[in-house]
Design an enzyme around this catalytic site. Structure first.
Site, PDB file in Angstrom:
ATOM      1  N   HIS A   9      -1.725  -0.543  -9.789  1.00 12.01           N
ATOM      2  CA  HIS A   9      -2.293  -1.267  -8.854  1.00 12.01           C
ATOM      3  C   HIS A   9      -3.179  -2.604  -9.359  1.00 12.01           C
ATOM      4  O   HIS A   9      -4.339  -2.667  -9.179  1.00 12.01           O
ATOM      5  CB  HIS A   9      -3.329  -0.578  -7.813  1.00 12.01           C
ATOM      6  CG  HIS A   9      -3.655  -1.197  -6.491  1.00 12.01           C
ATOM      7  ND1 HIS A   9      -4.258  -0.397  -5.567  1.00 12.01           N
ATOM      8  CD2 HIS A   9      -3.760  -2.476  -6.076  1.00 12.01           C
ATOM      9  CE1 HIS A   9      -4.374  -1.228  -4.568  1.00 12.01           C
ATOM     10  NE2 HIS A   9      -4.184  -2.398  -5.044  1.00 12.01           N
ATOM     11  N   GLU A  28      -3.984   7.287  -5.712  1.00 10.31           N
ATOM     12  CA  GLU A  28      -4.283   6.464  -7.017  1.00 10.31           C
ATOM     13  C   GLU A  28      -5.670   6.406  -7.239  1.00 10.31           C
ATOM     14  O   GLU A  28      -6.533   6.590  -6.407  1.00 10.31           O
ATOM     15  CB  GLU A  28      -3.589   5.297  -7.009  1.00 10.31           C
ATOM     16  CG  GLU A  28      -4.544   4.432  -5.768  1.00 10.31           C
ATOM     17  CD  GLU A  28      -3.786   3.009  -5.689  1.00 10.31           C
ATOM     18  OE1 GLU A  28      -4.545   1.872  -5.589  1.00 10.31           O
ATOM     19  OE2 GLU A  28      -2.486   2.762  -5.405  1.00 10.31           O
ATOM     20  N   ARG A  55       1.011  -1.167  -0.109  1.00 13.65           N
ATOM     21  CA  ARG A  55      -0.121   0.005  -0.014  1.00 13.65           C
ATOM     22  C   ARG A  55       0.784   1.244   0.073  1.00 13.65           C
ATOM     23  O   ARG A  55       1.845   1.172   0.499  1.00 13.65           O
ATOM     24  CB  ARG A  55      -0.933   0.115   1.323  1.00 13.65           C
ATOM     25  CG  ARG A  55      -2.119  -0.787   1.087  1.00 13.65           C
ATOM     26  CD  ARG A  55      -3.278  -0.607   0.178  1.00 13.65           C
ATOM     27  NE  ARG A  55      -4.147  -1.360   0.410  1.00 13.65           N
ATOM     28  CZ  ARG A  55      -4.553  -2.555  -0.514  1.00 13.65           C
ATOM     29  NH1 ARG A  55      -3.754  -3.010  -1.163  1.00 13.65           N
ATOM     30  NH2 ARG A  55      -5.711  -3.072  -0.321  1.00 13.65           N
TER      31      ARG A  55
HETATM   32  C1  8YV Z   1      -7.786  -4.627  -4.713  1.00  9.13           C
HETATM   33  C2  8YV Z   1      -5.808  -5.274  -3.394  1.00  9.13           C
HETATM   34  O1  8YV Z   1      -8.566  -4.927  -3.701  1.00  9.13           O
HETATM   35  O2  8YV Z   1      -6.068  -7.262  -2.575  1.00  9.13           O
HETATM   36  C3  8YV Z   1      -6.230  -5.959  -2.325  1.00  9.13           C
HETATM   37  O3  8YV Z   1      -6.006  -5.623  -1.143  1.00  9.13           O
HETATM   38  O4  8YV Z   1      -5.341  -4.126  -3.136  1.00  9.13           O
HETATM   39  C4  8YV Z   1      -6.261  -5.347  -4.437  1.00  9.13           C
HETATM   40  O5  8YV Z   1      -6.427  -6.803  -4.959  1.00  9.13           O
HETATM   41  C5  8YV Z   1      -7.999  -4.432  -5.966  1.00  9.13           C
HETATM   42  O6  8YV Z   1      -7.656  -3.352  -6.519  1.00  9.13           O
HETATM   43  C6  8YV Z   1      -9.369  -4.983  -6.358  1.00  9.13           C
HETATM   44  O7  8YV Z   1     -10.171  -3.722  -6.611  1.00  9.13           O
END
Ligand code: 8YV
Length: 315
Positions: A281, A263, A234
């Site tokens: 991402h 983002e 993150r």
């Molecule tokens: C997001 C992610 O969920 O798993 C995570 O925490 O950052 C990604 O898989 C993805 O952007 C789905 O919207």
């Protein structure tokens, strides 16, 4: 039986939306303009909330749903969910771990190789005609046999380390505590010390208030002018201002990033920074993994409303 009312925070692919609409009364928060008015109208009947790792659920959204029982996160990272607000009301929280571990680890390795070997620049070298005009592409940096540090040896961090062991790399890691690992992997308690001992530093930490800016100016200085930072966790785990200063000032060799503050509107300095690889991402972004994530999102909601154990509970 009346279908449970679910607040849907963000969009899902059609292959998820169709079964969700069949099983639940989905209220599409992301499609409305006046979100506050929408929450006031639908919030009182909402029993479940379906969100995404990148979107979460803040305290105001949770408070607007007085009947809320469960928050199901499409993603492994639930840092954007106000866990304190959920815990205070006994609201269950689920995520989608394991099904995305391999994709995230694969992309981290792909980013490390692509940046270190200049794959994107080499493609441009061919396409732009520079190869014919200027000759061979500039030499890059070897990966096999180098030293890598993993910040956060959780499921994804460990999967990355196992992959890089295949490249004959020396594996070190840092985190809250030492883990059960292959004997050759070295635990280093302090991120600055870890960064000073490696060629590549990969951030695979869950984002928490405690990890905010854990990769700061001293860590980047220790990684040094030939060091490479890779972040597939993150954005808040990295002090972006310090990172950009180090890149622009030549104090860091390069960075491969899949996540950014604000983002998808990243700091424009990244677009002109030297030796960066920018990714949107998409660490979990494959058909196979996103379909598995969607099924787990639905399975958690279905389990909750049928009184069954939750497949992947966080809270
Ligand atoms: C997001 C992610 O969920 O798993 C995570 O925490 O950052 C990604 O898989 C993805 O952007 C789905 O919207």
């Amino acid at each position: 039986m009346t279908k449970p009312h679910i607040l849907q925070v963000g969009s899902y692919p059609e292959w998820d939306q169709v079964p969700l609409d069949a099983a639940f009364h989905m209220h599409r928060y992301f499609e409305v303009t006046d979100k506050e008015k929408f929450l006031a109208e639908v919030g009182p009947q909402v029993r479940g909330l379906a969100t995404r790792g990148d979107l979460g659920a803040n305290a105001a959204m949770i408070a607007a749903c007085p009947q809320l029982e469960v928050i199901s996160v499409y993603g492994v990272g639930y840092d954007a969910v106000d866990i304190g607000a959920a815990r205070a009301r006994g609201i269950r929280v689920t995520n989608t771990p394991d099904v995305l571990t391999d994709d995230c680890a694969d992309l981290a390795v792909a980013m490390l190789l692509a940046l270190s070997r200049g794959v994107v620049g080499a493609e441009d070298w061919v396409r732009s005609g520079a190869w014919a005009e200027k000759g061979g592409f500039p030499l890059q940096r070897k990966v096999t046999g180098k030293r890598v540090g993993i910040l956060g040896l959780g499921r994804i961090g460990a999967a990355i380390a196992h992959r890089l062991q295949g490249f004959g790399m020396t594996i070190s890691y840092s985190g809250r505590a030492r883990k059960e690992t292959p004997p050759a992997w070295t635990f280093v308690s302090d991120p600055v010390t870890l960064a000073g001992q490696v060629d590549f530093l990969i951030v695979a930490l869950s984002a928490t208030p405690e990890t905010r800016h854990i990769v700061n100016a001293p860590v980047l200085a220790a990684l040094g002018p030939k060091g490479i930072l890779i972040n597939i966790s993150r954005a808040p785990n990295v002090d972006e201002a310090a990172l950009l200063d180090a890149l622009e000032g030549g104090q860091l060799g390069g960075a491969a990033l899949d996540v950014f503050e604000g983002e998808p509107h990243l700091n424009p300095r990244f677009l002109s920074a030297p030796n960066v690889l920018l990714q949107p991402h998409h660490a979990s972004g494959t058909y196979e993994t996103r379909q598995a994530m969607g099924k787990l999102l639905r399975d958690n909601l279905t389990a909750h409303f049928s009184g069954q154990p939750l497949p992947t509970p966080v809270l």
